[in-house]
Design an enzyme around this catalytic site. Structure first.
Site, PDB file in Angstrom:
ATOM      1  N   ASN A  37       0.846  -1.162   0.181  1.00 29.18           N
ATOM      2  CA  ASN A  37       0.068  -0.330  -0.006  1.00 29.18           C
ATOM      3  C   ASN A  37       0.479   1.046   0.391  1.00 29.18           C
ATOM      4  O   ASN A  37       0.877   1.666   1.223  1.00 29.18           O
ATOM      5  CB  ASN A  37      -1.371   0.541   1.338  1.00 29.18           C
ATOM      6  CG  ASN A  37      -2.150   1.031   1.103  1.00 29.18           C
ATOM      7  OD1 ASN A  37      -1.726   2.329   0.790  1.00 29.18           O
ATOM      8  ND2 ASN A  37      -3.403   0.754   1.888  1.00 29.18           N
ATOM      9  N   HIS A  40       1.240   5.869   1.705  1.00 23.51           N
ATOM     10  CA  HIS A  40       1.552   7.261   2.676  1.00 23.51           C
ATOM     11  C   HIS A  40       2.899   7.825   1.893  1.00 23.51           C
ATOM     12  O   HIS A  40       3.366   8.889   2.038  1.00 23.51           O
ATOM     13  CB  HIS A  40       2.403   5.932   3.994  1.00 23.51           C
ATOM     14  CG  HIS A  40       1.491   6.080   4.497  1.00 23.51           C
ATOM     15  ND1 HIS A  40       0.639   6.603   5.510  1.00 23.51           N
ATOM     16  CD2 HIS A  40       1.815   5.243   5.716  1.00 23.51           C
ATOM     17  CE1 HIS A  40      -0.266   6.000   6.725  1.00 23.51           C
ATOM     18  NE2 HIS A  40       0.155   4.871   6.155  1.00 23.51           N
ATOM     19  N   ARG A  48       3.372  19.034   1.440  1.00 28.48           N
ATOM     20  CA  ARG A  48       4.124  20.140   1.052  1.00 28.48           C
ATOM     21  C   ARG A  48       2.885  20.783  -0.455  1.00 28.48           C
ATOM     22  O   ARG A  48       3.625  21.844  -1.064  1.00 28.48           O
ATOM     23  CB  ARG A  48       5.382  20.194   0.606  1.00 28.48           C
ATOM     24  CG  ARG A  48       5.981  20.010   1.996  1.00 28.48           C
ATOM     25  CD  ARG A  48       6.019  21.311   1.826  1.00 28.48           C
ATOM     26  NE  ARG A  48       7.193  21.587   3.830  1.00 28.48           N
ATOM     27  CZ  ARG A  48       8.117  21.961   3.793  1.00 28.48           C
ATOM     28  NH1 ARG A  48       9.422  22.134   2.293  1.00 28.48           N
ATOM     29  NH2 ARG A  48       8.247  21.649   4.762  1.00 28.48           N
ATOM     30  N   HIS A  73      -5.691   3.784  -1.856  1.00 23.71           N
ATOM     31  CA  HIS A  73      -6.485   3.909  -1.318  1.00 23.71           C
ATOM     32  C   HIS A  73      -7.018   5.709  -1.706  1.00 23.71           C
ATOM     33  O   HIS A  73      -6.667   6.547  -1.207  1.00 23.71           O
ATOM     34  CB  HIS A  73      -7.243   4.306   0.375  1.00 23.71           C
ATOM     35  CG  HIS A  73      -8.115   3.431   0.628  1.00 23.71           C
ATOM     36  ND1 HIS A  73      -8.636   3.309   2.389  1.00 23.71           N
ATOM     37  CD2 HIS A  73      -9.435   4.702  -0.262  1.00 23.71           C
ATOM     38  CE1 HIS A  73     -10.017   4.221   2.886  1.00 23.71           C
ATOM     39  NE2 HIS A  73     -10.613   4.591   1.324  1.00 23.71           N
ATOM     40  N   ARG A  75      -9.355   8.517  -1.216  1.00 22.54           N
ATOM     41  CA  ARG A  75     -10.329   8.727  -0.189  1.00 22.54           C
ATOM     42  C   ARG A  75     -11.268  10.242  -1.113  1.00 22.54           C
ATOM     43  O   ARG A  75     -10.814  10.813  -1.984  1.00 22.54           O
ATOM     44  CB  ARG A  75      -9.374   9.326   0.937  1.00 22.54           C
ATOM     45  CG  ARG A  75      -9.360   7.894   1.950  1.00 22.54           C
ATOM     46  CD  ARG A  75      -8.105   8.585   3.356  1.00 22.54           C
ATOM     47  NE  ARG A  75      -7.795   7.866   4.170  1.00 22.54           N
ATOM     48  CZ  ARG A  75      -9.390   7.684   5.043  1.00 22.54           C
ATOM     49  NH1 ARG A  75     -10.236   8.043   5.544  1.00 22.54           N
ATOM     50  NH2 ARG A  75      -9.089   6.237   6.128  1.00 22.54           N
ATOM     51  N   ARG A  79      -7.367  13.516   0.350  1.00 24.39           N
ATOM     52  CA  ARG A  79      -6.042  13.502   1.907  1.00 24.39           C
ATOM     53  C   ARG A  79      -4.351  12.849   0.870  1.00 24.39           C
ATOM     54  O   ARG A  79      -3.348  13.459   1.760  1.00 24.39           O
ATOM     55  CB  ARG A  79      -6.235  13.349   2.879  1.00 24.39           C
ATOM     56  CG  ARG A  79      -5.916  11.355   3.451  1.00 24.39           C
ATOM     57  CD  ARG A  79      -6.230  11.629   5.079  1.00 24.39           C
ATOM     58  NE  ARG A  79      -7.622  11.643   5.256  1.00 24.39           N
ATOM     59  CZ  ARG A  79      -7.856  10.993   6.463  1.00 24.39           C
ATOM     60  NH1 ARG A  79      -6.959   9.639   6.806  1.00 24.39           N
ATOM     61  NH2 ARG A  79      -9.076  10.734   6.844  1.00 24.39           N
ATOM     62  N   GLU A 100      -8.599   0.632  -3.234  1.00 25.55           N
ATOM     63  CA  GLU A 100      -9.306   0.580  -2.239  1.00 25.55           C
ATOM     64  C   GLU A 100     -10.369   1.911  -2.173  1.00 25.55           C
ATOM     65  O   GLU A 100     -10.235   2.793  -2.129  1.00 25.55           O
ATOM     66  CB  GLU A 100      -8.521   1.052  -0.706  1.00 25.55           C
ATOM     67  CG  GLU A 100      -7.947  -0.573  -0.491  1.00 25.55           C
ATOM     68  CD  GLU A 100      -7.189  -0.430   1.209  1.00 25.55           C
ATOM     69  OE1 GLU A 100      -7.434   0.598   1.429  1.00 25.55           O
ATOM     70  OE2 GLU A 100      -6.458  -1.169   1.542  1.00 25.55           O
ATOM     71  N   THR A 131      -8.025   3.434   7.695  1.00 24.73           N
ATOM     72  CA  THR A 131      -9.573   2.679   7.975  1.00 24.73           C
ATOM     73  C   THR A 131      -9.511   1.836   9.736  1.00 24.73           C
ATOM     74  O   THR A 131      -8.744   1.438   9.802  1.00 24.73           O
ATOM     75  CB  THR A 131      -9.459   1.869   7.148  1.00 24.73           C
ATOM     76  OG1 THR A 131      -8.616   1.721   5.344  1.00 24.73           O
ATOM     77  CG2 THR A 131     -10.878   0.894   7.107  1.00 24.73           C
ATOM     78  N   GLU A 181     -11.392  -8.909   2.643  1.00 25.67           N
ATOM     79  CA  GLU A 181      -9.750  -9.171   3.021  1.00 25.67           C
ATOM     80  C   GLU A 181      -9.613  -8.664   4.952  1.00 25.67           C
ATOM     81  O   GLU A 181     -11.316  -8.025   5.037  1.00 25.67           O
ATOM     82  CB  GLU A 181      -9.460  -7.880   2.949  1.00 25.67           C
ATOM     83  CG  GLU A 181      -8.017  -7.714   3.882  1.00 25.67           C
ATOM     84  CD  GLU A 181      -6.848  -6.068   3.150  1.00 25.67           C
ATOM     85  OE1 GLU A 181      -7.210  -5.571   1.867  1.00 25.67           O
ATOM     86  OE2 GLU A 181      -6.533  -5.675   3.908  1.00 25.67           O
ATOM     87  N   HIS A 221      -3.583  -4.961   7.395  1.00 27.43           N
ATOM     88  CA  HIS A 221      -3.868  -3.919   8.756  1.00 27.43           C
ATOM     89  C   HIS A 221      -2.852  -3.971   9.947  1.00 27.43           C
ATOM     90  O   HIS A 221      -3.351  -4.998  10.783  1.00 27.43           O
ATOM     91  CB  HIS A 221      -5.525  -3.501   9.184  1.00 27.43           C
ATOM     92  CG  HIS A 221      -5.519  -2.142   9.170  1.00 27.43           C
ATOM     93  ND1 HIS A 221      -5.005  -1.978  10.432  1.00 27.43           N
ATOM     94  CD2 HIS A 221      -6.515  -1.047   8.495  1.00 27.43           C
ATOM     95  CE1 HIS A 221      -4.990  -0.567  10.195  1.00 27.43           C
ATOM     96  NE2 HIS A 221      -6.106   0.558   8.809  1.00 27.43           N
ATOM     97  N   GLY A 222      -1.652  -2.982  10.209  1.00 27.41           N
ATOM     98  CA  GLY A 222      -1.363  -3.208  11.169  1.00 27.41           C
ATOM     99  C   GLY A 222       0.061  -3.821  10.978  1.00 27.41           C
ATOM    100  O   GLY A 222       0.502  -4.616  12.175  1.00 27.41           O
ATOM    101  N   GLY A 243       1.147  -1.465   4.464  1.00 28.02           N
ATOM    102  CA  GLY A 243       1.047  -0.359   3.898  1.00 28.02           C
ATOM    103  C   GLY A 243       1.632   0.722   5.237  1.00 28.02           C
ATOM    104  O   GLY A 243       4.071   0.668   4.377  1.00 28.02           O
TER     105      GLY A 243
HETATM  106  N1  PXP Z   1      -5.529  -3.162   3.952  1.00 24.20           N
HETATM  107  C1  PXP Z   1      -6.631  -1.813   4.708  1.00 24.20           C
HETATM  108  C2  PXP Z   1      -8.740  -2.200   3.819  1.00 24.20           C
HETATM  109  C3  PXP Z   1      -6.103  -1.040   4.459  1.00 24.20           C
HETATM  110  O1  PXP Z   1      -7.451  -0.407   4.094  1.00 24.20           O
HETATM  111  C4  PXP Z   1      -5.144  -0.768   4.724  1.00 24.20           C
HETATM  112  C5  PXP Z   1      -4.507   0.597   4.917  1.00 24.20           C
HETATM  113  O2  PXP Z   1      -5.169   1.620   4.406  1.00 24.20           O
HETATM  114  C6  PXP Z   1      -4.291  -1.513   5.134  1.00 24.20           C
HETATM  115  C7  PXP Z   1      -4.857  -2.625   4.519  1.00 24.20           C
HETATM  116  C8  PXP Z   1      -2.854  -1.592   5.572  1.00 24.20           C
HETATM  117  O3  PXP Z   1      -2.828  -0.857   6.787  1.00 24.20           O
HETATM  118  P1  PXP Z   1      -1.529  -0.623   7.285  1.00 24.20           P
HETATM  119  O4  PXP Z   1      -0.884   0.354   6.742  1.00 24.20           O
HETATM  120  O5  PXP Z   1      -1.173  -0.796   8.612  1.00 24.20           O
HETATM  121  O6  PXP Z   1      -0.400  -1.839   6.673  1.00 24.20           O
END
Ligand code: PXP
Length: 268
Positions: A37, A40, A48, A73, A75, A79, A100, A131, A181, A221-222, A243
């Site tokens: 992902n 970031h 900036r 993603h 959004r 952002r 996403e 998310t 997921e 996620h995480g 990500g």
């Molecule tokens: N999966 C989904 C659906 C997400 O929204 C995100 C965060 O954008 C991730 C995975 C990746 O999460 P992380 O950035 O915590 O690795």
């Protein structure tokens, strides 16, 4: 008399080969694909409102490092990822492009135009940092189904980002998607070994149920370099989306290297 190998009839040998092949296929462990992902990278650029760092360049380097997919993603408040990032990535990314987005008509129209390989429907709140929870498919079944039908009609695969909850998985199955997921956030945020083990067992059970429903199993996620191996070892996980941890490491060691290190952890 014992029949020697050379004396067995060809039909018998053929049957043995088929049985061996079947066994090999059934016992094959699925190696999870790594979806990187890159949101970031766009977050730093938007800090900036300039042109660098470019998430498209990051996607190219992630591919060189072994990413099997690029996840971004778009959004509602734009952002980080901008519309032009998505359009350029569609032309540049050679691996699976996973968009996403919220289950909204504006986003569905964009996805129908861009045609990513996969759309992951996520819940979205303006005030959240990332998310936060899974999509409530039960409460939003009709809205979700409407997006799913439109996307699938043009050949886009759809995955739903949901909590590891059996009722939500059953509702996802009902919506007609090909994958879910499972949200690994509670496992990732666990503060003790016991809590982590409890959350892992919940994910494990939800994973089995996902496969029983005939859905593809994705997770994310995480996840970090420290906690990913246990999740990658769950049977039949076919995709992990990561990500923050990869981009954080990439700032210090470079994108290609950071992806290479994560890919090694999810592949072993
Ligand atoms: N999966 C989904 C659906 C997400 O929204 C995100 C965060 O954008 C991730 C995975 C990746 O999460 P992380 O950035 O915590 O690795």
């Amino acid at each position: 008399m014992i029949v020697g190998k050379e004396e067995r009839c060809p039909a018998f040998i053929f049957l043995i080969r088929i049985l061996e092949l079947n066994f090999a296929l059934e016992s094959k462990t699925v190696m999870p694909d790594l979806g990187v992902n890159i949101d970031h990278v766009a977050t730093v650029r938007q800090a900036r409102l300039t042109y660098e760092p470019d998430p498209v360049w990051a996607a190219v380097l992630a591919e060189l490092g072994g990413a099997d997919g690029i996840t971004l993603h778009l959004r509602e408040d734009r952002r980080h990822i901008q519309d032009h990032d998505l359009y350029t990535m569609k032309k540049t990314v050679q691996v699976k492009l996973n968009l996403e987005m919220a289950a909204e008509q504006e986003m569905t129209a964009i996805a129908l135009e861009v045609r990513p390989d996969q759309v992951s429907l996520v819940p979205e709140k303006r005030e959240e940092l990332t998310t936060e929870g899974g999509l409530d498919v039960i409460a939003n079944l009709e809205r979700v189904r409407s997006c799913v039908v439109q996307l699938q009609e043009v050949g886009i695969e759809v995955s739903l980002f949901i909590d590891p909850d059996l009722d939500q998985i059953a509702a996802a199955k009902n919506s007609g998607v090909h994958a879910v997921e499972l949200h690994t956030g509670r496992y990732a945020d666990a503060v003790s070994d016991d809590e982590q083990q409890r959350e892992f067992e919940i994910l494990h059970r939800a994973s089995e149920f996902t496969i029983e429903q005939g859905l593809k199993l994705h997770m994310g996620h995480g996840l970090t370099y420290r906690n990913v191996s246990k999740i990658a070892s769950i049977p039949n996980v076919s995709e992990l989306n990561i990500g923050h941890s990869i981009i954080s490491r990439a700032v210090l060691v470079g994108m290609e290297q950071a992806v290479r290190e994560m890919k090694a952890l999810v592949t072993l």
